[in-house]
Design a protein around this motif. Structure first.
Motif, PDB file in Angstrom:
ATOM      1  N   LEU A  89      -3.131   2.263   5.204  1.00  0.00           N
ATOM      2  CA  LEU A  89      -1.919   2.115   6.026  1.00  0.00           C
ATOM      3  C   LEU A  89      -2.305   2.098   7.504  1.00  0.00           C
ATOM      4  O   LEU A  89      -2.208   3.094   8.219  1.00  0.00           O
ATOM      5  N   SER A  90      -2.721   0.952   7.958  1.00  0.00           N
ATOM      6  CA  SER A  90      -3.278   0.842   9.309  1.00  0.00           C
ATOM      7  C   SER A  90      -2.234   1.027  10.410  1.00  0.00           C
ATOM      8  O   SER A  90      -2.591   1.294  11.556  1.00  0.00           O
ATOM      9  N   GLN A  91      -0.960   0.886  10.074  1.00  0.00           N
ATOM     10  CA  GLN A  91       0.089   1.022  11.086  1.00  0.00           C
ATOM     11  C   GLN A  91       0.743   2.403  11.076  1.00  0.00           C
ATOM     12  O   GLN A  91       1.642   2.668  11.876  1.00  0.00           O
TER      13      GLN A  91
ATOM     14  N   ASP B 253       0.834  -1.206   0.000  1.00  0.00           N
ATOM     15  CA  ASP B 253       0.000   0.000   0.000  1.00  0.00           C
ATOM     16  C   ASP B 253       0.869   1.256   0.000  1.00  0.00           C
ATOM     17  O   ASP B 253       0.539   2.257  -0.647  1.00  0.00           O
ATOM     18  N   MET B 254       1.973   1.209   0.731  1.00  0.00           N
ATOM     19  CA  MET B 254       2.873   2.356   0.752  1.00  0.00           C
ATOM     20  C   MET B 254       3.510   2.584  -0.610  1.00  0.00           C
ATOM     21  O   MET B 254       3.639   3.727  -1.073  1.00  0.00           O
ATOM     22  N   VAL B 255       3.895   1.497  -1.286  1.00  0.00           N
ATOM     23  CA  VAL B 255       4.476   1.629  -2.615  1.00  0.00           C
ATOM     24  C   VAL B 255       3.459   2.211  -3.592  1.00  0.00           C
ATOM     25  O   VAL B 255       3.791   3.040  -4.437  1.00  0.00           O
TER      26      VAL B 255
ATOM     27  N   HIS C 186      -5.968   3.428  12.873  1.00  0.00           N
ATOM     28  CA  HIS C 186      -6.203   3.576  14.301  1.00  0.00           C
ATOM     29  C   HIS C 186      -4.939   3.879  15.096  1.00  0.00           C
ATOM     30  O   HIS C 186      -5.008   4.202  16.281  1.00  0.00           O
ATOM     31  N   ARG C 187      -3.763   3.808  14.474  1.00  0.00           N
ATOM     32  CA  ARG C 187      -2.517   4.132  15.176  1.00  0.00           C
ATOM     33  C   ARG C 187      -2.005   5.540  14.855  1.00  0.00           C
ATOM     34  O   ARG C 187      -0.983   5.959  15.408  1.00  0.00           O
ATOM     35  N   LEU C 188      -2.695   6.256  13.993  1.00  0.00           N
ATOM     36  CA  LEU C 188      -2.224   7.578  13.576  1.00  0.00           C
ATOM     37  C   LEU C 188      -2.174   8.539  14.763  1.00  0.00           C
ATOM     38  O   LEU C 188      -3.167   8.729  15.463  1.00  0.00           O
ATOM     39  N   GLU C 189      -1.012   9.135  14.975  1.00  0.00           N
ATOM     40  CA  GLU C 189      -0.818  10.077  16.077  1.00  0.00           C
ATOM     41  C   GLU C 189      -0.708  11.521  15.590  1.00  0.00           C
ATOM     42  O   GLU C 189      -1.118  12.439  16.294  1.00  0.00           O
TER      43      GLU C 189
END
Length: 289
Positions: free
Chosen positions: A77-79, A48-50, A109-112
């Motif tokens: 990008l869930s992480q 997904d990042m690529v 859900h990990r986005l800060e």
């Protein structure tokens, strides 16, 4: 373009990693319990990042004067913990560049940190359900998300420009963000419209606030709850007028123990005797504006 160069370099690193992960998913690793599942998950994330980097890399080839940054696939990008979008080249060129975000980001859900230093088409409505979002910085967005008070994890909220007709409910919701350390907002129309929604506040809603910057907001007088912001280091706001009944409020600002930057804008006429702010209470302030 700088963005295309960065994307190209990143892809040059990522694609070999994906190739190695594909090899790891071969039959020889099926015997190791749980490893294939973990490698498969990591491979999906990197894929997904690529895809995102590939889209950014090809943007200039499709249009050398591109004015949109399409980030709709970033929701996969869930992480991801940190997302910042900025471009000095676009800023210096004077071109308007629009960032397009996905309609939904609940999976992230990990986005800060979400920081966007370009114009944004809109903010996903479900962003208020991100449990880890701590720093929310979006340049010039003309509204706060509905339910902003639900984001209890927020510590930084900056650069939003609110319309004069912003609902009282939306602005009052800021008072529920009890972990805020930095609040910087402006109003599209300088004046009392946005500040009026805070008239019901009695107790200081932000016990940890370091920065309260609402330079374009005009209060009828210095809000008394400001005196309870004991961690405050920077304070910028406006008042309608200065008269004899306001000196007690000004003295309250002087008692803020950590305040070092104070900008007080007076909208009305200045008294003929001027405004005298000083004495021992203000001796710790380094910058007046």
């Amino acid at each position: 373009m700088a963005a295309a160069v960065v994307a190209s370099i990143s892809m040059g690193v990522m694609k070999p990693v994906l190739s190695k992960l594909t090899t790891l998913m071969g039959d020889e690793y099926n015997k190791i319990n749980g490893l294939r599942k973990e490698v498969s998950f990591l491979r999906r994330e990197l894929s997904d990042m690529v895809a995102l980097l590939d889209k950014m890399d090809n943007a200039d080839e499709l249009d050398p004067h591109v004015k949109r940054v399409d980030l709709t696939c970033v929701s996969q990008l869930s992480q991801l913990r940190y997302l910042k979008v900025a471009s000095e080249a676009w800023y210096l060129s004077g071109q308007e560049c629009l960032v397009v975000l996905p309609n939904q980001v609940r999976r992230m859900h990990r986005l800060e940190t979400l920081e966007i230093d370009l114009d944004v088409l809109s903010i996903p409505t479900d962003i208020v359900h991100l449990p880890c979002l701590s720093h929310f910085i979006v340049r010039g967005l003309k509204t706060l998300p509905d339910g902003i008070g639900k984001v209890k994890s927020l510590r930084t909220l900056r650069r939003f420009r609110l319309p004069a007709d912003s609902s009282d409910e939306t602005i009052e919701g800021l008072g529920e963000l009890t972990n805020l350390e930095e609040l910087e907002l402006s109003c599209l129309v300088e004046g009392p419209a946005c500040a009026y929604a805070l008239r019901s506040w009695v107790l200081p809603p932000f016990p940890f606030l370091d920065v309260f910057d609402v330079a374009g907001w005009t209060f009828s007088r210095v809000p008394r709850w400001i005196g309870g912001l004991h961690n405050l280091q920077k304070l910028r706001f406006g008042v309608k007028e200065v008269s004899h009944f306001m000196w007690d409020d000004i003295a309250i600002m002087g008692m803020l123990p950590n305040l070092i930057i104070l900008s007080l804008r007076v909208e009305g006429d200045i008294p003929t005797e001027g405004i005298v702010i000083g004495g021992p209470s203000f001796s710790h302030i380094l910058i007046w504006r």
